[in-house]
Design a protein around this motif. Sequence first.
Motif, mmCIF file in Angstrom:
data_model
loop_
_atom_site.group_PDB
_atom_site.id
_atom_site.type_symbol
_atom_site.label_atom_id
_atom_site.label_comp_id
_atom_site.label_asym_id
_atom_site.label_seq_id
_atom_site.Cartn_x
_atom_site.Cartn_y
_atom_site.Cartn_z
ATOM 1 N N GLN A 114 -14.378 -2.937 5.667
ATOM 2 C CA GLN A 114 -15.558 -3.512 5.019
ATOM 3 C C GLN A 114 -15.917 -2.718 3.770
ATOM 4 O OE1 GLN A 114 -18.393 -3.539 8.243
ATOM 5 N NE2 GLN A 114 -17.891 -5.632 8.808
ATOM 6 N N LYS A 115 -15.877 -1.392 3.852
ATOM 7 C CA LYS A 115 -16.216 -0.548 2.705
ATOM 8 C C LYS A 115 -15.235 -0.758 1.548
ATOM 9 C CE LYS A 115 -18.489 3.051 5.391
ATOM 10 N NZ LYS A 115 -19.832 2.974 4.857
ATOM 11 N N LEU A 116 -13.978 -1.015 1.898
ATOM 12 C CA LEU A 116 -12.952 -1.218 0.874
ATOM 13 C C LEU A 116 -12.858 -2.684 0.432
ATOM 14 C CD1 LEU A 116 -10.073 0.974 2.390
ATOM 15 C CD2 LEU A 116 -11.691 1.610 0.578
ATOM 16 N N ASN A 127 -5.259 -6.148 7.396
ATOM 17 C CA ASN A 127 -4.452 -5.451 6.390
ATOM 18 C C ASN A 127 -4.508 -3.947 6.610
ATOM 19 O OD1 ASN A 127 -4.158 -8.005 5.349
ATOM 20 N ND2 ASN A 127 -4.815 -7.479 3.287
ATOM 21 N N LEU A 128 -5.719 -3.421 6.829
ATOM 22 C CA LEU A 128 -5.861 -1.983 7.057
ATOM 23 C C LEU A 128 -5.086 -1.564 8.300
ATOM 24 C CD1 LEU A 128 -7.054 0.750 6.294
ATOM 25 C CD2 LEU A 128 -9.091 0.136 7.629
ATOM 26 N N SER A 129 -5.169 -2.357 9.337
ATOM 27 C CA SER A 129 -4.418 -2.066 10.564
ATOM 28 C C SER A 129 -2.923 -1.994 10.285
ATOM 29 C CB SER A 129 -4.710 -3.135 11.612
ATOM 30 O OG SER A 129 -3.927 -2.925 12.769
ATOM 31 N N ASN A 130 -2.422 -2.943 9.508
ATOM 32 C CA ASN A 130 -0.992 -2.947 9.158
ATOM 33 C C ASN A 130 -0.615 -1.734 8.308
ATOM 34 O OD1 ASN A 130 -0.223 -5.284 10.545
ATOM 35 N ND2 ASN A 130 -0.827 -6.598 8.850
ATOM 36 N N TYR A 131 -1.500 -1.317 7.403
ATOM 37 C CA TYR A 131 -1.222 -0.131 6.582
ATOM 38 C C TYR A 131 -1.137 1.112 7.466
ATOM 39 C CZ TYR A 131 -3.027 -3.153 2.815
ATOM 40 O OH TYR A 131 -3.262 -4.185 1.953
ATOM 41 N N GLU A 132 -2.119 1.254 8.351
ATOM 42 C CA GLU A 132 -2.165 2.448 9.198
ATOM 43 C C GLU A 132 -0.994 2.520 10.168
ATOM 44 O OE1 GLU A 132 -5.888 3.204 11.126
ATOM 45 O OE2 GLU A 132 -6.954 3.428 9.223
ATOM 46 N N ARG A 133 -0.475 1.387 10.562
ATOM 47 C CA ARG A 133 0.690 1.375 11.457
ATOM 48 C C ARG A 133 2.002 1.407 10.675
ATOM 49 N NH1 ARG A 133 0.072 -3.551 15.116
ATOM 50 N NH2 ARG A 133 -0.842 -4.429 13.241
ATOM 51 N N ASN A 134 1.882 1.522 9.355
ATOM 52 C CA ASN A 134 3.045 1.572 8.462
ATOM 53 C C ASN A 134 3.905 0.319 8.555
ATOM 54 O OD1 ASN A 134 2.744 4.270 7.196
ATOM 55 N ND2 ASN A 134 2.859 4.940 9.343
ATOM 56 N N VAL A 192 -8.664 3.091 -1.780
ATOM 57 C CA VAL A 192 -8.636 4.122 -0.732
ATOM 58 C C VAL A 192 -8.782 5.501 -1.365
ATOM 59 C CG1 VAL A 192 -7.262 5.210 1.085
ATOM 60 C CG2 VAL A 192 -7.258 2.713 0.850
ATOM 61 N N ALA A 193 -8.021 5.751 -2.427
ATOM 62 C CA ALA A 193 -8.082 7.043 -3.114
ATOM 63 C C ALA A 193 -9.484 7.300 -3.653
ATOM 64 C CB ALA A 193 -7.053 7.094 -4.236
ATOM 65 N N ASP A 194 -10.096 6.307 -4.259
ATOM 66 C CA ASP A 194 -11.443 6.470 -4.803
ATOM 67 C C ASP A 194 -12.461 6.714 -3.698
ATOM 68 O OD1 ASP A 194 -10.471 6.100 -7.354
ATOM 69 O OD2 ASP A 194 -11.154 4.025 -7.518
ATOM 70 N N TYR A 195 -12.352 5.965 -2.613
ATOM 71 C CA TYR A 195 -13.309 6.110 -1.524
ATOM 72 C C TYR A 195 -13.285 7.533 -0.954
ATOM 73 C CZ TYR A 195 -15.880 5.637 2.760
ATOM 74 O OH TYR A 195 -16.802 5.833 3.770
ATOM 75 N N TYR A 196 -12.080 8.067 -0.751
ATOM 76 C CA TYR A 196 -11.947 9.408 -0.164
ATOM 77 C C TYR A 196 -11.879 10.518 -1.209
ATOM 78 C CZ TYR A 196 -11.498 7.365 4.417
ATOM 79 O OH TYR A 196 -11.753 6.700 5.583
ATOM 80 N N ALA A 197 -11.973 10.166 -2.472
ATOM 81 C CA ALA A 197 -11.907 11.148 -3.563
ATOM 82 C C ALA A 197 -10.639 11.997 -3.467
ATOM 83 C CB ALA A 197 -13.159 12.034 -3.581
#
Length: 112
Positions: A23-25, A31-38, A50-55
């Motif tokens: 939601q934040k992104l 999609n996020l689930s698929n990214y995290e499971r590679n 993602v990079a911006d959110y986590y700096a």
Amino acid sequence: MKLGDRIRSLREKEGLTQKALAQKLAIPHQNLSNYERNFRQPDYETLQKVADYYAVTTDFLLGRSKQPSQDVSIAFYDGPSYEDEDEKEFIEQQLQQYRKMKQRFKDQMNKS
């Protein structure tokens, strides 16, 4: 560590669920689930979100750098000098917290 593993690690450190981070992104939870499971790789825009959110840098997310972030002005001058490793670690943690706070403030202002 793969890209998805790094994303999951950052999310878990912050105590967020996949749904909350998605939601934040502003991306679908699946999609996020698929990214995290590679299973899938994010497109450039999502990787940058993602990079911006986590700096952190995209190089860090992609495993090209062990440093989560890099201040160009400091890097240009061979970095700051520290008295010891404890001081260096403390300063870097404080900088990370500041950047996260700054990003959250910016996000809140954009929602208003």
